[in-house]
Design a protein around this motif. Structure first.
Motif, mmCIF file in Angstrom:
data_model
loop_
_atom_site.group_PDB
_atom_site.id
_atom_site.type_symbol
_atom_site.label_atom_id
_atom_site.label_comp_id
_atom_site.label_asym_id
_atom_site.label_seq_id
_atom_site.Cartn_x
_atom_site.Cartn_y
_atom_site.Cartn_z
ATOM 1 N N GLU A 113 26.328 52.816 20.358
ATOM 2 C CA GLU A 113 27.136 53.539 19.368
ATOM 3 C C GLU A 113 26.262 54.070 18.246
ATOM 4 O O GLU A 113 26.408 55.223 17.826
ATOM 5 C CB GLU A 113 28.237 52.631 18.816
ATOM 6 N N GLN A 114 25.342 53.255 17.744
ATOM 7 C CA GLN A 114 24.503 53.701 16.629
ATOM 8 C C GLN A 114 23.489 54.757 17.057
ATOM 9 O O GLN A 114 23.061 55.569 16.232
ATOM 10 C CB GLN A 114 23.828 52.502 15.968
ATOM 11 N N GLU A 115 23.133 54.768 18.327
ATOM 12 C CA GLU A 115 22.222 55.789 18.835
ATOM 13 C C GLU A 115 22.966 57.064 19.219
ATOM 14 O O GLU A 115 22.343 58.053 19.606
ATOM 15 C CB GLU A 115 21.423 55.254 20.034
ATOM 16 N N GLY A 116 24.278 57.063 19.129
ATOM 17 C CA GLY A 116 25.075 58.261 19.369
ATOM 18 C C GLY A 116 25.224 58.665 20.827
ATOM 19 O O GLY A 116 25.279 59.857 21.141
ATOM 20 N N LEU A 117 25.311 57.688 21.728
ATOM 21 C CA LEU A 117 25.504 58.022 23.141
ATOM 22 C C LEU A 117 26.805 58.779 23.344
ATOM 23 O O LEU A 117 27.778 58.533 22.637
ATOM 24 C CB LEU A 117 25.532 56.752 23.997
ATOM 25 N N ASP A 118 26.821 59.654 24.326
ATOM 26 C CA ASP A 118 28.070 60.308 24.672
ATOM 27 C C ASP A 118 29.019 59.267 25.280
ATOM 28 O O ASP A 118 28.598 58.184 25.702
ATOM 29 C CB ASP A 118 27.843 61.472 25.647
ATOM 30 N N GLU A 119 30.302 59.591 25.321
ATOM 31 C CA GLU A 119 31.327 58.632 25.729
ATOM 32 C C GLU A 119 31.090 58.053 27.126
ATOM 33 O O GLU A 119 31.214 56.837 27.343
ATOM 34 C CB GLU A 119 32.691 59.324 25.677
ATOM 35 N N GLU B 165 6.753 45.940 20.662
ATOM 36 C CA GLU B 165 5.822 47.056 20.815
ATOM 37 C C GLU B 165 5.857 47.689 22.201
ATOM 38 O O GLU B 165 5.568 48.874 22.344
ATOM 39 C CB GLU B 165 4.404 46.592 20.492
ATOM 40 N N THR B 166 6.203 46.930 23.225
ATOM 41 C CA THR B 166 6.112 47.451 24.589
ATOM 42 C C THR B 166 7.457 47.826 25.210
ATOM 43 O O THR B 166 7.485 48.643 26.128
ATOM 44 C CB THR B 166 5.410 46.443 25.522
ATOM 45 N N VAL B 167 8.546 47.234 24.734
ATOM 46 C CA VAL B 167 9.850 47.470 25.359
ATOM 47 C C VAL B 167 10.762 48.335 24.497
ATOM 48 O O VAL B 167 11.400 49.261 24.997
ATOM 49 C CB VAL B 167 10.553 46.124 25.692
ATOM 50 N N PHE B 168 10.837 48.042 23.223
ATOM 51 C CA PHE B 168 11.820 48.696 22.351
ATOM 52 C C PHE B 168 11.435 50.138 22.046
ATOM 53 O O PHE B 168 10.291 50.424 21.682
ATOM 54 C CB PHE B 168 11.999 47.885 21.064
ATOM 55 N N ARG B 169 12.403 51.037 22.204
ATOM 56 C CA ARG B 169 12.185 52.468 21.963
ATOM 57 C C ARG B 169 13.212 53.052 20.997
ATOM 58 O O ARG B 169 12.927 54.023 20.314
ATOM 59 C CB ARG B 169 12.258 53.259 23.282
ATOM 60 N N THR B 170 14.432 52.503 20.970
ATOM 61 C CA THR B 170 15.463 53.088 20.108
ATOM 62 C C THR B 170 15.258 52.618 18.670
ATOM 63 O O THR B 170 14.784 51.503 18.426
ATOM 64 C CB THR B 170 16.891 52.692 20.566
ATOM 65 N N LYS B 171 15.643 53.469 17.724
ATOM 66 C CA LYS B 171 15.545 53.089 16.308
ATOM 67 C C LYS B 171 16.402 51.862 16.025
ATOM 68 O O LYS B 171 15.971 50.947 15.328
ATOM 69 C CB LYS B 171 15.986 54.258 15.418
ATOM 70 N N THR B 172 17.606 51.860 16.578
ATOM 71 C CA THR B 172 18.521 50.746 16.319
ATOM 72 C C THR B 172 18.006 49.452 16.918
ATOM 73 O O THR B 172 18.005 48.410 16.248
ATOM 74 C CB THR B 172 19.922 51.062 16.880
ATOM 75 N N GLY B 173 17.570 49.478 18.155
ATOM 76 C CA GLY B 173 17.046 48.277 18.798
ATOM 77 C C GLY B 173 15.835 47.733 18.071
ATOM 78 O O GLY B 173 15.703 46.518 17.870
ATOM 79 N N LYS B 174 14.933 48.629 17.661
ATOM 80 C CA LYS B 174 13.741 48.200 16.924
ATOM 81 C C LYS B 174 14.122 47.554 15.597
ATOM 82 O O LYS B 174 13.569 46.520 15.216
ATOM 83 C CB LYS B 174 12.817 49.395 16.676
ATOM 84 N N ARG B 175 15.071 48.178 14.898
ATOM 85 C CA ARG B 175 15.494 47.643 13.605
ATOM 86 C C ARG B 175 16.111 46.248 13.776
ATOM 87 O O ARG B 175 15.767 45.317 13.049
ATOM 88 C CB ARG B 175 16.486 48.601 12.938
ATOM 89 N N ILE B 176 17.001 46.108 14.753
ATOM 90 C CA ILE B 176 17.633 44.806 14.969
ATOM 91 C C ILE B 176 16.586 43.756 15.328
ATOM 92 O O ILE B 176 16.600 42.652 14.796
ATOM 93 C CB ILE B 176 18.709 44.905 16.080
#
Length: 167
Positions: free
Chosen positions: A39-45, A147-158
């Motif tokens: 949701e925070q990354e704005g995926l389509d429905e 550093e190796t798995v996370f790519r989304t801004k939201t996932g990295k922040r969490i």
């Protein structure tokens, strides 16, 4: 796309993993992190719906892998999970297009190469957020995964906030 209520699928997974509260708790946590990140990354429905569905059934192959091989290794989960996921999703009335992608994700949720979509990426991140905690990983392992798995801004922040690492 006809949407099936995810609560029915969650209940089916609770039954599937009955007697193993740790796995049930894991599913709920991965589902919630995947939902939130998507949701925070704005995926389509449609992509969001597929992601959430996959998050619920991502570990459906653990029980059959344990029964057949005495192991729940990731590759065995990926091998055993898709057929059982297909049965569960079909029984509940999910569209074939959703079933096909969800089965692909279930069959690859421990594979970190050739990630081919945001639903796949976010499922990996959600599962890692939970596994890093449940497995009691040390700061070095968390940082390496960050550093190796996370790519989304939201996932990295969490990940950074949850585990107290400075990116």
């Amino acid at each position: 796309m006809k949407a099936v209520n995810h609560n029915k699928l969650l209940e089916a997974m609770i039954v599937h993993d009955g007697g193993v509260p740790r796995r049930i708790q894991h599913v709920i946590k991965v589902y919630q992190f995947a939902k939130m990140i998507g949701e925070q990354e704005g995926l389509d429905e449609e992509t969001q719906y597929i992601l959430e569905t996959a998050a619920i059934v991502h570990d459906i192959g653990i029980r059959p892998a344990l029964e057949k091989y005495g192991s729940s290794a990731g590759n065995l989960q990926e091998q055993e999970g898709p057929a059982i996921a297909r049965q569960a999703l079909s029984r509940l009335g999910y569209d074939e297009s959703v079933i096909k992608r969800v089965c692909y994700l279930v069959g690859h949720h421990h594979t970190l190469r050739e990630v081919d979509g945001m639903d796949y990426q976010i499922l990996l991140e959600a599962d890692f957020l939970v596994n890093l905690y449940e497995d009691g990983c040390d700061r070095e392992a968390v940082r390496h995964t960050y550093e190796t798995v996370f790519r989304t801004k939201t996932g990295k922040r969490i990940c950074a906030v949850m585990f107290g690492i400075v990116p």
